[in-house]
Design a protein around this motif. Sequence first.
Motif, PDB file in Angstrom:
ATOM      1  N   VAL A 197      -7.689   0.362  -2.718  1.00  0.00           N
ATOM      2  CA  VAL A 197      -7.615   1.702  -3.304  1.00  0.00           C
ATOM      3  C   VAL A 197      -8.516   1.730  -4.528  1.00  0.00           C
ATOM      4  CG1 VAL A 197      -6.107   3.284  -4.574  1.00  0.00           C
ATOM      5  CG2 VAL A 197      -5.321   2.261  -2.434  1.00  0.00           C
ATOM      6  N   GLY A 198      -9.313   2.780  -4.620  1.00  0.00           N
ATOM      7  CA  GLY A 198     -10.250   2.916  -5.729  1.00  0.00           C
ATOM      8  C   GLY A 198     -11.616   2.327  -5.446  1.00  0.00           C
ATOM      9  N   HIS A 199     -11.684   1.466  -4.458  1.00  0.00           N
ATOM     10  CA  HIS A 199     -12.954   0.834  -4.089  1.00  0.00           C
ATOM     11  C   HIS A 199     -13.447   1.314  -2.726  1.00  0.00           C
ATOM     12  CE1 HIS A 199     -12.850  -2.082  -7.406  1.00  0.00           C
ATOM     13  NE2 HIS A 199     -11.584  -2.268  -7.126  1.00  0.00           N
ATOM     14  N   TYR A 200     -12.560   1.282  -1.738  1.00  0.00           N
ATOM     15  CA  TYR A 200     -12.905   1.615  -0.346  1.00  0.00           C
ATOM     16  C   TYR A 200     -11.788   2.444   0.278  1.00  0.00           C
ATOM     17  CZ  TYR A 200     -16.146  -2.290  -1.000  1.00  0.00           C
ATOM     18  OH  TYR A 200     -17.121  -3.120  -1.479  1.00  0.00           O
ATOM     19  N   ASP A 201     -12.080   3.037   1.406  1.00  0.00           N
ATOM     20  CA  ASP A 201     -11.079   3.835   2.122  1.00  0.00           C
ATOM     21  C   ASP A 201     -10.057   2.981   2.863  1.00  0.00           C
ATOM     22  OD1 ASP A 201     -12.248   6.218   1.283  1.00  0.00           O
ATOM     23  OD2 ASP A 201     -13.520   6.355   3.067  1.00  0.00           O
ATOM     24  N   THR A 202     -10.443   1.759   3.222  1.00  0.00           N
ATOM     25  CA  THR A 202      -9.549   0.862   3.953  1.00  0.00           C
ATOM     26  C   THR A 202      -9.633  -0.538   3.348  1.00  0.00           C
ATOM     27  OG1 THR A 202     -11.272   0.290   5.547  1.00  0.00           O
ATOM     28  CG2 THR A 202      -9.811   2.118   6.137  1.00  0.00           C
ATOM     29  N   PRO A 203      -8.584  -1.336   3.500  1.00  0.00           N
ATOM     30  CA  PRO A 203      -8.627  -2.711   3.011  1.00  0.00           C
ATOM     31  C   PRO A 203      -9.735  -3.502   3.707  1.00  0.00           C
ATOM     32  CG  PRO A 203      -6.372  -2.078   3.500  1.00  0.00           C
ATOM     33  CD  PRO A 203      -7.265  -1.004   4.050  1.00  0.00           C
ATOM     34  N   GLN A 204     -10.659  -3.996   2.941  1.00  0.00           N
ATOM     35  CA  GLN A 204     -11.808  -4.692   3.511  1.00  0.00           C
ATOM     36  C   GLN A 204     -11.441  -6.013   4.160  1.00  0.00           C
ATOM     37  OE1 GLN A 204     -15.097  -3.040   3.515  1.00  0.00           O
ATOM     38  NE2 GLN A 204     -13.328  -1.675   3.377  1.00  0.00           N
ATOM     39  N   CYS A 205     -10.433  -6.685   3.658  1.00  0.00           N
ATOM     40  CA  CYS A 205     -10.011  -7.945   4.275  1.00  0.00           C
ATOM     41  C   CYS A 205      -9.535  -7.704   5.700  1.00  0.00           C
ATOM     42  CB  CYS A 205      -8.941  -8.636   3.442  1.00  0.00           C
ATOM     43  SG  CYS A 205      -7.436  -7.661   3.160  1.00  0.00           S
ATOM     44  N   ARG A 206      -8.812  -6.614   5.909  1.00  0.00           N
ATOM     45  CA  ARG A 206      -8.356  -6.274   7.259  1.00  0.00           C
ATOM     46  C   ARG A 206      -9.538  -5.927   8.165  1.00  0.00           C
ATOM     47  NH1 ARG A 206      -3.065  -2.404   6.559  1.00  0.00           N
ATOM     48  NH2 ARG A 206      -1.524  -4.071   6.563  1.00  0.00           N
ATOM     49  N   GLU A 207     -10.537  -5.283   7.610  1.00  0.00           N
ATOM     50  CA  GLU A 207     -11.707  -4.886   8.394  1.00  0.00           C
ATOM     51  C   GLU A 207     -12.449  -6.096   8.960  1.00  0.00           C
ATOM     52  OE1 GLU A 207     -12.948  -1.763   9.159  1.00  0.00           O
ATOM     53  OE2 GLU A 207     -11.121  -0.920   8.282  1.00  0.00           O
ATOM     54  N   VAL A 208     -12.522  -7.179   8.189  1.00  0.00           N
ATOM     55  CA  VAL A 208     -13.313  -8.337   8.612  1.00  0.00           C
ATOM     56  C   VAL A 208     -12.503  -9.451   9.280  1.00  0.00           C
ATOM     57  CG1 VAL A 208     -15.091  -7.914   6.880  1.00  0.00           C
ATOM     58  CG2 VAL A 208     -13.214  -9.484   6.348  1.00  0.00           C
TER      59      VAL A 208
END
Length: 83
Positions: free
Chosen positions: A42-53
Amino acid sequence: MSLLITDECINCDVCEPECPNNAISVGPQIYVIDPALCTECVGHYDTPQCREVCPVDCIIGDPRHPESASELEQKFRRLTGQA
């Protein structure tokens, strides 16, 4: 809520550098997420980046650290000095 890395973690090293809050670190056996630093991006990206990768989908919401979107936004502001 903060996120949690489960035992399915394969220590692939892709999540740690993606975290804008430096909440992910190497634990005794698998990577771990510091709930005091995790804002689910939150505040950086729309979704958690760790989950994305994550190639094995081993990152889940941590039921021990429930937080609303508003609380995550407040934590983001506090961590980035915008409070």
